[in-house]
Design a protein around this motif. Structure first.
Motif, PDB file in Angstrom:
ATOM      1  N   VAL A 113      -7.476   9.470  -1.702  1.00  0.00           N
ATOM      2  CA  VAL A 113      -7.036   8.398  -2.597  1.00  0.00           C
ATOM      3  C   VAL A 113      -5.537   8.220  -2.398  1.00  0.00           C
ATOM      4  N   LEU A 114      -5.134   7.017  -2.023  1.00  0.00           N
ATOM      5  CA  LEU A 114      -3.725   6.729  -1.752  1.00  0.00           C
ATOM      6  C   LEU A 114      -3.140   5.946  -2.922  1.00  0.00           C
ATOM      7  N   ILE A 115      -2.104   6.520  -3.559  1.00  0.00           N
ATOM      8  CA  ILE A 115      -1.454   5.867  -4.692  1.00  0.00           C
ATOM      9  C   ILE A 115       0.030   5.670  -4.397  1.00  0.00           C
ATOM     10  N   HIS A 116       0.675   4.872  -5.209  1.00  0.00           N
ATOM     11  CA  HIS A 116       2.124   4.715  -5.159  1.00  0.00           C
ATOM     12  C   HIS A 116       2.696   5.299  -6.446  1.00  0.00           C
ATOM     13  N   PRO A 117       3.303   6.491  -6.379  1.00  0.00           N
ATOM     14  CA  PRO A 117       3.904   7.076  -7.584  1.00  0.00           C
ATOM     15  C   PRO A 117       5.090   6.262  -8.064  1.00  0.00           C
ATOM     16  N   GLY A 118       5.340   6.326  -9.368  1.00  0.00           N
ATOM     17  CA  GLY A 118       6.362   5.483  -9.976  1.00  0.00           C
ATOM     18  C   GLY A 118       7.765   5.725  -9.489  1.00  0.00           C
ATOM     19  N   ASP A 119       8.044   6.954  -8.968  1.00  0.00           N
ATOM     20  CA  ASP A 119       9.416   7.214  -8.539  1.00  0.00           C
ATOM     21  C   ASP A 119       9.782   6.493  -7.248  1.00  0.00           C
ATOM     22  N   LEU A 120       8.828   5.805  -6.631  1.00  0.00           N
ATOM     23  CA  LEU A 120       9.170   4.900  -5.532  1.00  0.00           C
ATOM     24  C   LEU A 120       9.938   3.685  -6.045  1.00  0.00           C
ATOM     25  N   TYR A 121       9.726   3.344  -7.307  1.00  0.00           N
ATOM     26  CA  TYR A 121      10.247   2.104  -7.878  1.00  0.00           C
ATOM     27  C   TYR A 121      11.350   2.327  -8.908  1.00  0.00           C
ATOM     28  N   GLU A 122      11.471   3.575  -9.345  1.00  0.00           N
ATOM     29  CA  GLU A 122      12.532   3.922 -10.284  1.00  0.00           C
ATOM     30  C   GLU A 122      12.840   5.400 -10.111  1.00  0.00           C
ATOM     31  N   TYR A 123      14.097   5.701  -9.880  1.00  0.00           N
ATOM     32  CA  TYR A 123      14.512   7.072  -9.573  1.00  0.00           C
ATOM     33  C   TYR A 123      14.054   8.039 -10.660  1.00  0.00           C
ATOM     34  N   ARG A 124      13.384   9.105 -10.223  1.00  0.00           N
ATOM     35  CA  ARG A 124      12.910  10.184 -11.094  1.00  0.00           C
ATOM     36  C   ARG A 124      11.945   9.715 -12.165  1.00  0.00           C
ATOM     37  N   SER A 125      11.221   8.648 -11.912  1.00  0.00           N
ATOM     38  CA  SER A 125      10.180   8.219 -12.842  1.00  0.00           C
ATOM     39  C   SER A 125       8.986   9.151 -12.674  1.00  0.00           C
ATOM     40  N   ASN A 126       8.703   9.953 -13.680  1.00  0.00           N
ATOM     41  CA  ASN A 126       7.619  10.943 -13.565  1.00  0.00           C
ATOM     42  C   ASN A 126       6.469  10.690 -14.534  1.00  0.00           C
ATOM     43  N   GLN A 127       6.369   9.441 -14.994  1.00  0.00           N
ATOM     44  CA  GLN A 127       5.257   9.096 -15.876  1.00  0.00           C
ATOM     45  C   GLN A 127       4.495   7.855 -15.424  1.00  0.00           C
ATOM     46  N   HIS A 128       4.941   7.209 -14.357  1.00  0.00           N
ATOM     47  CA  HIS A 128       4.330   5.932 -13.966  1.00  0.00           C
ATOM     48  C   HIS A 128       3.605   6.016 -12.625  1.00  0.00           C
ATOM     49  N   ILE A 129       2.547   5.242 -12.507  1.00  0.00           N
ATOM     50  CA  ILE A 129       1.810   5.072 -11.256  1.00  0.00           C
ATOM     51  C   ILE A 129       1.517   3.585 -11.101  1.00  0.00           C
ATOM     52  N   ARG A 130       1.758   3.052  -9.901  1.00  0.00           N
ATOM     53  CA  ARG A 130       1.364   1.666  -9.646  1.00  0.00           C
ATOM     54  C   ARG A 130      -0.060   1.660  -9.099  1.00  0.00           C
ATOM     55  N   ILE A 131      -0.968   1.067  -9.866  1.00  0.00           N
ATOM     56  CA  ILE A 131      -2.370   0.944  -9.454  1.00  0.00           C
ATOM     57  C   ILE A 131      -2.582  -0.457  -8.892  1.00  0.00           C
ATOM     58  N   SER A 132      -3.019  -0.539  -7.641  1.00  0.00           N
ATOM     59  CA  SER A 132      -3.314  -1.836  -7.024  1.00  0.00           C
ATOM     60  C   SER A 132      -4.819  -1.996  -6.871  1.00  0.00           C
ATOM     61  N   TYR A 133      -5.310  -3.191  -7.158  1.00  0.00           N
ATOM     62  CA  TYR A 133      -6.746  -3.469  -7.049  1.00  0.00           C
ATOM     63  C   TYR A 133      -7.022  -4.502  -5.964  1.00  0.00           C
ATOM     64  N   SER A 134      -6.081  -4.711  -5.054  1.00  0.00           N
ATOM     65  CA  SER A 134      -6.227  -5.793  -4.080  1.00  0.00           C
ATOM     66  C   SER A 134      -7.014  -5.399  -2.840  1.00  0.00           C
ATOM     67  N   ASN A 135      -7.007  -4.110  -2.487  1.00  0.00           N
ATOM     68  CA  ASN A 135      -7.545  -3.731  -1.183  1.00  0.00           C
ATOM     69  C   ASN A 135      -8.848  -2.952  -1.247  1.00  0.00           C
ATOM     70  N   ALA A 136      -8.984  -2.032  -2.210  1.00  0.00           N
ATOM     71  CA  ALA A 136     -10.194  -1.206  -2.302  1.00  0.00           C
ATOM     72  C   ALA A 136     -11.383  -2.044  -2.790  1.00  0.00           C
ATOM     73  N   SER A 137     -12.588  -1.619  -2.408  1.00  0.00           N
ATOM     74  CA  SER A 137     -13.805  -2.282  -2.899  1.00  0.00           C
ATOM     75  C   SER A 137     -13.987  -1.978  -4.375  1.00  0.00           C
ATOM     76  N   LEU A 138     -14.911  -2.676  -5.032  1.00  0.00           N
ATOM     77  CA  LEU A 138     -15.142  -2.459  -6.459  1.00  0.00           C
ATOM     78  C   LEU A 138     -15.581  -1.019  -6.722  1.00  0.00           C
ATOM     79  N   ASP A 139     -16.491  -0.507  -5.895  1.00  0.00           N
ATOM     80  CA  ASP A 139     -16.936   0.882  -6.063  1.00  0.00           C
ATOM     81  C   ASP A 139     -15.784   1.853  -5.840  1.00  0.00           C
ATOM     82  N   ASP A 140     -14.953   1.578  -4.832  1.00  0.00           N
ATOM     83  CA  ASP A 140     -13.828   2.459  -4.540  1.00  0.00           C
ATOM     84  C   ASP A 140     -12.770   2.410  -5.640  1.00  0.00           C
TER      85      ASP A 140
END
Length: 481
Positions: A437-464
């Motif tokens: 499972v490939l995610i984008h952790p929030g600290d990519l978008y804000e320094y030392r953000s340790n509570q956020h995750i960016r969830i994208s629904y554009s690429n994975a199938s509905l089941d995935d």
């Protein structure tokens, strides 16, 4: 065994951990450190090299990724490869690699880029449409039409295909932007537009104001040219203009970068009144704006407010758009809209860079616009992406009800998930990767953000999407407990 009298040079442009990697490789290739030998602990190495332990961890990760060392639970870290391939290199390019102007991606971004090519990966971080959302048949029909017509594939003029620029101007008119073809530059994707602006309009030490968080923090586009990113706190309605005013006092050569429509990563949409307020403030301050509007067409219920560019009466907004997010990333077609002298300057730099975007891609894009297929595709895309969004929201309600909160996006591809308690985002990223499972952790978008995750629904199938969110919830709960 390990007598280390060397220290990494903290004034050198090469990152400290890569200097340490080079030093260890040199010791191994010269047989001073032999295969099978056990390295000192990370804490001991940090002392020997006089660096933070995090620097040693980054160096060890790099050496492990190259198959030079291997760590075993309870057994320490051992050298497992004498780097024969390195010994056979005819020239050491490390000095050149480290001194180039363009900064390397963060290590985690490099890991993400590599993982995205794994066909078995559930891509919950991607911001590109799944293959089934790309109008393959329509594009193929246009390619056949162009083939029959024997369309020439020579270089286009510096600003790009006139036919395409005319069609883009017609499209821009539908969203409130009046432009003529001479004020439009065709780029190889929207990102190239940002690179050209960096090269041609800004100078080293310029300040780029942007929403905090912002996807721009995950890129090196502006930093590689010596510019400083200055985060402006975000509200539910977008950038806090009062905070922008406080930061902008007496700063010359600055520029605002904003994604007012379906912001990446938060999904925020700036309302019309705030757009007017931002334009008014920037006009008063003489502060130009880069408007990134690549997600505009991916709305679900109601169209978003008109672009900032449509409210611009003084020519201070550079409007960046493209078709990679909503139609086809592979065509690599984007555009910059601005005052003609600016477009002339940027087109000259583009000609020096690549002598123009692909003629074939420009011809295909022009036909998509002219035939009405672009508009029809967007209409269908919105329905399909809304189903994906609803699937993601349902899964979040099932698996994250007790551990997180999140926004309900009205368009775009992103859900900005906020965990109730902080965790190690990198540890979560690595564990998720091990479970495909490939995610984008929030600290990519804000320094030392340790509570956020960016969830994208554009690429994975509905089941995935459902499976990925379930696995992610298990890993989060594991860390929380």
């Amino acid at each position: 065994m390990y007598k280390i009298n060397w220290r990494p040079d903290k004034t050198h442009p090469m990152p400290l951990h890569l200097q340490i990697v080079g030093y260890i490789k040199e010791k191994i290739t010269s047989n001073e450190w032999s295969v099978g030998a056990k390295l000192p602990s990370q804490r001991a190495l940090a002392g020997l090299f006089a660096v933070n332990r995090s620097t040693i961890i980054a160096a060890m990760d790099e050496l492990a990724a190259e198959g030079i060392i291997e760590g075993n639970t309870g057994g320490g870290t051992k050298i497992i490869n004498n780097t024969w391939n390195l010994m056979n290199q005819t020239y050491n390019w490390n000095g050149y690699i480290s001194s180039g102007n363009h900064q390397p991606n963060q290590m985690i971004v490099q890991q993400i880029n590599e993982a995205e090519s794994d066909p078995g990966m559930i891509r919950m971080g991607s911001c590109e449409p799944a293959s089934e959302l790309i109008p393959q048949e329509k594009i193929q029909s246009i390619l056949k039409k162009l083939s029959v017509a024997s369309q020439p594939l020579g270089y286009e003029e510096p600003r790009g295909s006139l036919f395409l620029r005319e069609e883009i101007c017609k499209y821009l008119e539908t969203i409130g932007i009046t432009a003529n073809p001479s004020s439009v530059l065709i780029t190889s994707g929207a990102l190239q537009g940002l690179q050209l602006i960096s090269l041609g309009l800004l100078h080293p030490n310029s300040t780029v104001y942007l929403e905090k968080p912002s996807y721009l923090y995950s890129l090196r586009t502006f930093q590689s040219f010596g510019m400083q990113l200055s985060g402006i706190p975000s509200e539910e309605t977008g950038m806090n203009i009062k905070k922008l005013a406080e930061k902008n006092k007496n700063k010359k050569g600055s520029i605002v970068f904003t994604i007012p429509t379906f912001h990446n990563p938060t999904g925020t949409v700036m309302p019309l009144e705030k757009r007017k307020e931002l334009i008014h403030f920037c006009e008063k301050e003489g502060l130009p704006i880069i408007e990134d509007d690549v997600y505009r067409e991916i709305w679900f219920e109601d169209p978003p407010p008109p672009p900032l560019k449509s409210l611009d009466s003084s020519g201070l907004v550079l409007y960046v758009g493209g078709i990679s997010k909503n139609l086809s990333p592979g065509l690599r077609i984007g555009w910059v809209v601005g005052p003609e002298p600016i477009i002339t300057r940027l087109s000259d730099i583009k000609m020096q860079s690549d002598y123009g975007s692909s003629s074939l891609s420009q011809n295909v894009a022009a036909e998509l616009f002219a035939s009405g297929l672009y508009e029809a595709h967007n209409h269908n895309l919105r329905k399909k992406v809304k189903i994906r969004r609803d699937t993601a929201l349902a899964a979040l309600n099932e698996y994250f009800q007790k551990t997180a909160t999140w926004n309900i996006p009205t368009g775009g591809y992103f859900i900005w998930l906020k965990l109730n308690r902080p965790i190690s985002m990198y540890q979560l990223f690595v564990k998720a990767l091990s479970r495909k499972v490939l995610i984008h952790p929030g600290d990519l978008y804000e320094y030392r953000s340790n509570q956020h995750i960016r969830i994208s629904y554009s690429n994975a199938s509905l089941d995935d999407i459902r499976q990925g969110i379930r696995i992610l919830s298990e890993l989060v709960e594991e860390q929380l407990t």
